[in-house]
Scaffold this motif. Structure first.
Motif, PDB file in Angstrom:
ATOM      1  N   UNK B  58       0.810  -1.222   0.000  1.00  0.00           N
ATOM      2  CA  UNK B  58       0.000   0.000   0.000  1.00  0.00           C
ATOM      3  C   UNK B  58       0.839   1.265   0.000  1.00  0.00           C
ATOM      4  N   UNK B  59       2.101   1.156   0.357  1.00  0.00           N
ATOM      5  CA  UNK B  59       2.969   2.328   0.374  1.00  0.00           C
ATOM      6  C   UNK B  59       3.568   2.669  -0.971  1.00  0.00           C
ATOM      7  N   UNK B  60       3.332   1.829  -1.960  1.00  0.00           N
ATOM      8  CA  UNK B  60       3.940   2.033  -3.281  1.00  0.00           C
ATOM      9  C   UNK B  60       2.987   2.725  -4.228  1.00  0.00           C
ATOM     10  N   UNK B  61       3.515   3.676  -5.019  1.00  0.00           N
ATOM     11  CA  UNK B  61       2.723   4.202  -6.136  1.00  0.00           C
ATOM     12  C   UNK B  61       2.541   3.091  -7.167  1.00  0.00           C
ATOM     13  N   UNK B  65       5.568   1.684  -9.686  1.00  0.00           N
ATOM     14  CA  UNK B  65       6.411   0.823  -8.857  1.00  0.00           C
ATOM     15  C   UNK B  65       5.874  -0.606  -8.874  1.00  0.00           C
ATOM     16  N   UNK B  66       6.794  -1.551  -8.855  1.00  0.00           N
ATOM     17  CA  UNK B  66       6.391  -2.949  -8.692  1.00  0.00           C
ATOM     18  C   UNK B  66       7.469  -3.669  -7.891  1.00  0.00           C
ATOM     19  N   UNK B  67       7.032  -4.592  -7.061  1.00  0.00           N
ATOM     20  CA  UNK B  67       7.958  -5.376  -6.243  1.00  0.00           C
ATOM     21  C   UNK B  67       7.641  -6.846  -6.410  1.00  0.00           C
ATOM     22  N   UNK B  68       8.705  -7.649  -6.503  1.00  0.00           N
ATOM     23  CA  UNK B  68       8.522  -9.086  -6.684  1.00  0.00           C
ATOM     24  C   UNK B  68       9.586  -9.842  -5.915  1.00  0.00           C
ATOM     25  N   UNK B  69       9.310 -11.133  -5.706  1.00  0.00           N
ATOM     26  CA  UNK B  69      10.317 -12.050  -5.179  1.00  0.00           C
ATOM     27  C   UNK B  69      10.331 -13.274  -6.069  1.00  0.00           C
ATOM     28  N   UNK B  74      16.021 -13.621  -3.777  1.00  0.00           N
ATOM     29  CA  UNK B  74      16.049 -12.390  -4.561  1.00  0.00           C
ATOM     30  C   UNK B  74      14.731 -11.644  -4.461  1.00  0.00           C
ATOM     31  N   UNK B  75      14.834 -10.370  -4.110  1.00  0.00           N
ATOM     32  CA  UNK B  75      13.686  -9.469  -4.153  1.00  0.00           C
ATOM     33  C   UNK B  75      14.044  -8.319  -5.078  1.00  0.00           C
ATOM     34  N   UNK B  76      13.073  -7.884  -5.862  1.00  0.00           N
ATOM     35  CA  UNK B  76      13.330  -6.778  -6.793  1.00  0.00           C
ATOM     36  C   UNK B  76      12.313  -5.675  -6.599  1.00  0.00           C
ATOM     37  N   UNK B  77      12.770  -4.456  -6.828  1.00  0.00           N
ATOM     38  CA  UNK B  77      11.906  -3.283  -6.820  1.00  0.00           C
ATOM     39  C   UNK B  77      12.153  -2.534  -8.122  1.00  0.00           C
ATOM     40  N   UNK B  78      11.104  -2.362  -8.902  1.00  0.00           N
ATOM     41  CA  UNK B  78      11.237  -1.698 -10.195  1.00  0.00           C
ATOM     42  C   UNK B  78      10.457  -0.401 -10.209  1.00  0.00           C
TER      43      UNK B  78
END
Lengths: 113, 113
Positions: B58-61, B65-69, B74-78
């Motif tokens: 909920x804190x991401x625009x 923004x997108x976040x995955x694991x 490995x975790x990614x933030x794009x």
């Protein structure tokens, strides 16, 4: 939602002075409490934490904090600061059983030699 | 000494470009968090995962923004497309269980021109 308030944004002390940084939180239930430190240019590191038991918690590098439930406070203390304590200090809280930490805005401590 | 690692440590890019930040949590930790730190807002939680499943973003625009694991290591933030207001330090943290302490990585300092 919980919130965390740190009273001082900036604190300047001379070496050997005593330190107390204030932290108050708002949340009606049981919480876990943390103090993190961020040295210049570095990542956050845990100083100490409180989950339950003795409300006076001792952490690393001579820091301690006292949980006062009636005041919703978790103030950080150190009897005698050193130049190397110059850093930003963050108070954080999460409700018991929940992962999400809510951080205060931080207090920048500058210790002059 | 197990640590959270993040890459890159610094990233300078132009507005509109895609940015990908990576995080390797501590082996055995099942919760992963992404935070953004700015002078104005302090530390803000963007997203967090438990056992690779997103539990709160909920804190991401959401539009950029997108976040995955992709896997447990490995975790990614794009960010796509990036904007100057995204300039900040992005921290990844991991933890062993729901409300235990979080271990922070060194951060990615992002500058969007």
């Amino acid at each position: 939602a919980q919130s965390v308030s740190q009273h001082n944004h900036h604190v300047i002390l001379s070496e050997a002075a005593s330190l107390e940084l204030g932290c108050n939180y708002s949340y009606g239930g049981t919480v876990n409490l943390f103090w993190y430190v961020q040295y210049p240019g570095q990542h956050l590191q845990l100083l100490l934490k409180y989950f339950s038991g003795d409300p006076l918690v001792k952490g690393i590098k001579g820091f301690e904090a006292e949980f006062i439930k009636s005041k919703f406070s978790f103030n950080l203390r150190k009897p005698s600061v050193q130049w190397s304590d110059t850093a930003e200090y963050f108070c954080a809280v999460n409700p018991r059983g929940y992962s999400t930490l809510t951080f205060g805005k931080g207090t920048m401590l500058l210790v002059s030699p | 000494d197990a640590r959270v690692t993040q890459t890159p440590r610094h990233k300078v890019t132009e507005m509109g470009q895609e940015v990908t930040m990576r995080c390797q949590p501590i082996l055995g930790h099942n919760t992963v968090f992404w935070y953004r730190q700015t002078m104005m807002q302090g530390l803000e939680l963007l997203a967090y995962f438990r056992n690779r499943a997103p539990l709160d973003d909920s804190g991401m625009p959401k539009d950029r923004f997108s976040a995955e694991m992709p896997d447990a290591t490995l975790a990614t933030l794009k960010i796509q497309p990036s904007e100057p207001r995204d300039s900040a330090v992005y921290f990844c943290a991991s933890g062993r269980q729901a409300d235990d302490e979080q271990f922070f990585g060194p951060g990615t300092r992002l500058t969007v021109l």
